[in-house]
Design a protein around this motif. Sequence first.
Motif, PDB file in Angstrom:
ATOM      1  N   HIS A  32       0.829  -1.197   0.000  1.00  0.00           N
ATOM      2  CA  HIS A  32       0.000   0.000   0.000  1.00  0.00           C
ATOM      3  C   HIS A  32       0.868   1.254   0.000  1.00  0.00           C
ATOM      4  O   HIS A  32       0.612   2.206  -0.717  1.00  0.00           O
ATOM      5  N   GLN A  45       4.010  -1.053   3.908  1.00  0.00           N
ATOM      6  CA  GLN A  45       2.714  -1.209   4.565  1.00  0.00           C
ATOM      7  C   GLN A  45       1.846  -2.115   3.707  1.00  0.00           C
ATOM      8  O   GLN A  45       1.621  -1.846   2.528  1.00  0.00           O
ATOM      9  N   ASP A  47      -1.913  -3.983   3.730  1.00  0.00           N
ATOM     10  CA  ASP A  47      -3.211  -3.987   4.386  1.00  0.00           C
ATOM     11  C   ASP A  47      -3.775  -5.396   4.405  1.00  0.00           C
ATOM     12  O   ASP A  47      -3.909  -6.040   3.365  1.00  0.00           O
ATOM     13  N   ALA A  52      -3.486  -3.123   9.238  1.00  0.00           N
ATOM     14  CA  ALA A  52      -2.265  -2.891   8.483  1.00  0.00           C
ATOM     15  C   ALA A  52      -1.072  -3.583   9.137  1.00  0.00           C
ATOM     16  O   ALA A  52      -0.959  -3.647  10.361  1.00  0.00           O
TER      17      ALA A  52
END
Length: 250
Positions: A32, A45, A47, A52
Amino acid sequence: MTSAPTPTASGSEARLARWPFWRANADRWTPHRVWDTDGDAALIQVDRAGGAVLIGLGEPAPLARLLSDIEAAADVPAVSRAMLTRGTWALVPDDVRRRTGLRAGRPWDWLSTAADPPRHDGDDRVVPLPGGVEQAHAILARAYPERGVHDDDASLDWWAYPGPAEEPAAVLAARRPAPGAPVHLSAVGVLPEHRRRGVAATLVAAVTRRALREAAMVHLGIWADSDDARRLYTRLGFDTGHQVENLVRA
């Protein structure tokens, strides 16, 4: 430092591909946002359904500096957990660690192989588990109860090694996200009455050999303190490619 939030991750994927750990899991982890330092460390990151997750790649020192920099810039996301290169967390300043809200959990190691393991007597007896995921859960309840039930279990390929009465003595799960992609092994469980007979080694070796007919890599994770598991996988040709410290929400 280069701070590169990358919702599409098209440019980031090429940079992240330098790390085998990422390449092996890229089909199931969609970045992400990505922060990197031009090659020696990266934070990603990802998800997930449970929140997260922050994944750290690279050497501990630059990775700790990168985490500290993005936290100081109020750029670090609120995450449910993080997986960093082991040794990173101790290098992160105390105030930064407190603000992240994370604490150290149980560390684990990522192992992989691209070579056929040694053959074992009984390799040809390894078969797809006839009862599928429901039978797998029943066996794991006795063989590996702490593993529990996972949401994606029905999508995994379940394999078994039959005991003397032809009932499964052991199971494992294999996951291939896409044709030709690395195969991930998990949920290796041997019923108590069949342990110490080489059953786990035979089962893992047979499934690994079959997977490598189509995939370039087979990989798995073990707890860092699982000495018996480490010896088993080392004998089968698996090498430790990444040491992970698991951080969880405090």
